[in-house]
Design a protein around this motif. Structure first.
Motif, mmCIF file in Angstrom:
data_model
loop_
_atom_site.group_PDB
_atom_site.id
_atom_site.type_symbol
_atom_site.label_atom_id
_atom_site.label_comp_id
_atom_site.label_asym_id
_atom_site.label_seq_id
_atom_site.Cartn_x
_atom_site.Cartn_y
_atom_site.Cartn_z
ATOM 1 N N ASN A 1 -45.427 -41.508 -15.353
ATOM 2 C CA ASN A 1 -45.435 -42.760 -16.123
ATOM 3 C C ASN A 1 -44.128 -43.551 -15.971
ATOM 4 O OD1 ASN A 1 -48.033 -42.249 -17.140
ATOM 5 N ND2 ASN A 1 -47.155 -40.921 -18.716
ATOM 6 N N ALA A 2 -43.551 -43.519 -14.785
ATOM 7 C CA ALA A 2 -42.248 -44.143 -14.548
ATOM 8 C C ALA A 2 -42.247 -45.642 -14.839
ATOM 9 C CB ALA A 2 -41.802 -43.891 -13.114
ATOM 10 N N THR A 3 -43.370 -46.308 -14.586
ATOM 11 C CA THR A 3 -43.403 -47.750 -14.824
ATOM 12 C C THR A 3 -43.544 -48.085 -16.306
ATOM 13 O OG1 THR A 3 -45.784 -47.810 -14.431
ATOM 14 C CG2 THR A 3 -44.336 -48.265 -12.550
ATOM 15 N N MET A 4 -43.788 -47.106 -17.137
ATOM 16 C CA MET A 4 -43.906 -47.348 -18.583
ATOM 17 C C MET A 4 -42.593 -47.106 -19.315
ATOM 18 S SD MET A 4 -47.664 -45.739 -19.273
ATOM 19 C CE MET A 4 -47.667 -46.217 -20.986
ATOM 20 N N ILE A 5 -41.631 -46.508 -18.627
ATOM 21 C CA ILE A 5 -40.329 -46.213 -19.242
ATOM 22 C C ILE A 5 -39.485 -47.477 -19.255
ATOM 23 C CG2 ILE A 5 -38.201 -44.875 -19.021
ATOM 24 C CD1 ILE A 5 -39.902 -42.740 -17.547
ATOM 25 N N ILE A 6 -38.908 -47.794 -20.388
ATOM 26 C CA ILE A 6 -38.047 -48.973 -20.500
ATOM 27 C C ILE A 6 -36.619 -48.560 -20.163
ATOM 28 C CG2 ILE A 6 -37.152 -50.765 -22.029
ATOM 29 C CD1 ILE A 6 -39.763 -50.467 -23.646
ATOM 30 N N PRO A 7 -36.076 -49.066 -19.038
ATOM 31 C CA PRO A 7 -34.709 -48.691 -18.635
ATOM 32 C C PRO A 7 -33.669 -49.186 -19.635
ATOM 33 C CG PRO A 7 -35.894 -49.691 -16.808
ATOM 34 C CD PRO A 7 -36.727 -49.906 -18.036
ATOM 35 N N SER A 8 -32.529 -48.521 -19.645
ATOM 36 C CA SER A 8 -31.475 -48.862 -20.606
ATOM 37 C C SER A 8 -30.883 -50.249 -20.363
ATOM 38 C CB SER A 8 -30.365 -47.813 -20.557
ATOM 39 O OG SER A 8 -29.808 -47.773 -19.255
ATOM 40 N N HIS A 9 -31.000 -50.796 -19.134
ATOM 41 C CA HIS A 9 -30.419 -52.117 -18.869
ATOM 42 C C HIS A 9 -31.330 -53.260 -19.329
ATOM 43 C CE1 HIS A 9 -32.738 -51.250 -15.181
ATOM 44 N NE2 HIS A 9 -32.987 -52.544 -15.209
ATOM 45 N N PHE A 10 -32.552 -52.958 -19.763
ATOM 46 C CA PHE A 10 -33.426 -54.002 -20.318
ATOM 47 C C PHE A 10 -32.944 -54.334 -21.727
ATOM 48 C CE2 PHE A 10 -37.658 -54.033 -17.888
ATOM 49 C CZ PHE A 10 -36.997 -53.948 -16.683
ATOM 50 N N ASN A 11 -33.074 -55.598 -22.106
ATOM 51 C CA ASN A 11 -32.674 -55.992 -23.455
ATOM 52 C C ASN A 11 -33.530 -57.173 -23.900
ATOM 53 O OD1 ASN A 11 -31.121 -58.661 -23.009
ATOM 54 N ND2 ASN A 11 -30.252 -57.281 -21.470
ATOM 55 N N ASP A 12 -33.514 -57.450 -25.171
ATOM 56 C CA ASP A 12 -34.311 -58.555 -25.707
ATOM 57 C C ASP A 12 -33.474 -59.805 -25.958
ATOM 58 O OD1 ASP A 12 -32.841 -57.683 -27.848
ATOM 59 O OD2 ASP A 12 -34.550 -57.463 -29.206
ATOM 60 N N LYS A 13 -32.298 -59.875 -25.349
ATOM 61 C CA LYS A 13 -31.410 -61.026 -25.527
ATOM 62 C C LYS A 13 -31.208 -61.808 -24.237
ATOM 63 C CE LYS A 13 -28.969 -58.808 -29.306
ATOM 64 N NZ LYS A 13 -29.954 -57.797 -29.497
ATOM 65 N N ASN A 14 -31.949 -61.422 -23.186
ATOM 66 C CA ASN A 14 -31.858 -62.084 -21.876
ATOM 67 C C ASN A 14 -30.422 -62.061 -21.341
ATOM 68 O OD1 ASN A 14 -33.068 -63.260 -19.684
ATOM 69 N ND2 ASN A 14 -32.731 -65.341 -20.415
ATOM 70 N N LYS A 15 -29.722 -60.961 -21.586
ATOM 71 C CA LYS A 15 -28.353 -60.815 -21.092
ATOM 72 C C LYS A 15 -28.376 -60.262 -19.675
ATOM 73 C CE LYS A 15 -25.954 -60.111 -25.443
ATOM 74 N NZ LYS A 15 -25.071 -59.232 -26.209
ATOM 75 N N GLU A 16 -27.422 -60.716 -18.888
ATOM 76 C CA GLU A 16 -27.327 -60.235 -17.514
ATOM 77 C C GLU A 16 -26.854 -58.790 -17.473
ATOM 78 O OE1 GLU A 16 -24.244 -62.144 -15.216
ATOM 79 O OE2 GLU A 16 -23.047 -62.385 -17.019
ATOM 80 N N ASP A 17 -27.174 -58.120 -16.369
ATOM 81 C CA ASP A 17 -26.692 -56.768 -16.140
ATOM 82 C C ASP A 17 -25.982 -56.743 -14.791
ATOM 83 O OD1 ASP A 17 -26.141 -54.109 -15.985
ATOM 84 O OD2 ASP A 17 -28.214 -53.454 -15.764
ATOM 85 N N PRO A 18 -24.656 -56.821 -14.787
ATOM 86 C CA PRO A 18 -23.895 -56.876 -13.527
ATOM 87 C C PRO A 18 -24.136 -55.689 -12.605
ATOM 88 C CG PRO A 18 -22.495 -57.495 -15.362
ATOM 89 C CD PRO A 18 -23.784 -56.970 -15.956
ATOM 90 N N THR A 19 -24.636 -54.568 -13.122
ATOM 91 C CA THR A 19 -24.892 -53.411 -12.247
ATOM 92 C C THR A 19 -26.058 -53.680 -11.302
ATOM 93 O OG1 THR A 19 -26.401 -52.320 -13.803
ATOM 94 C CG2 THR A 19 -24.051 -51.815 -14.011
#
Length: 100
Positions: free
Chosen positions: A11-29
């Motif tokens: 179920n890898a596509t169902m896991i929410i990665p830690s870099h996702f957020n609900d503030k539309n913030k960028e993730d430089p990584t």
């Protein structure tokens, strides 16, 4: 938040990665070196900045800032075309990198 690798396992596509957020913030990584790209899909919005250049203008579809948000989200025949401004997508290929 894409492109980003999916998690691995069941179920890898169902896991929410830690870099996702609900503030539309960028993730430089998730940034990458553009000089290592073979292709680039660029949206020309007639607005250029140092961080977001118009790559198609350098040698070698809907523009959100000018379009009504409701007509962008929902197509309404006879009305949407009046309130939506379209931009141009360009598919650019690197002249330095060759596909093997």
């Amino acid at each position: 938040m894409l492109p980003a690798p999916y998690m691995s396992g069941d179920n890898a596509t169902m896991i929410i990665p830690s870099h996702f957020n609900d503030k539309n913030k960028e993730d430089p990584t998730l940034y990458f070196d553009i000089t290592k790209c073979h292709f680039l899909l660029d949206l020309d919005t007639d607005k250029e900045t140092d961080l977001e250049p118009i790559y198609a203008h350098k040698k070698g579809q809907v523009e959100t800032e000018k379009s009504n948000k409701y007509f962008r989200a929902f197509y309404i025949p006879f009305f949407s075309d009046k309130y939506v401004v379209y931009g141009n997508f360009s598919l650019l290929q690197s002249t330095k990198l060759k596909i093997k």
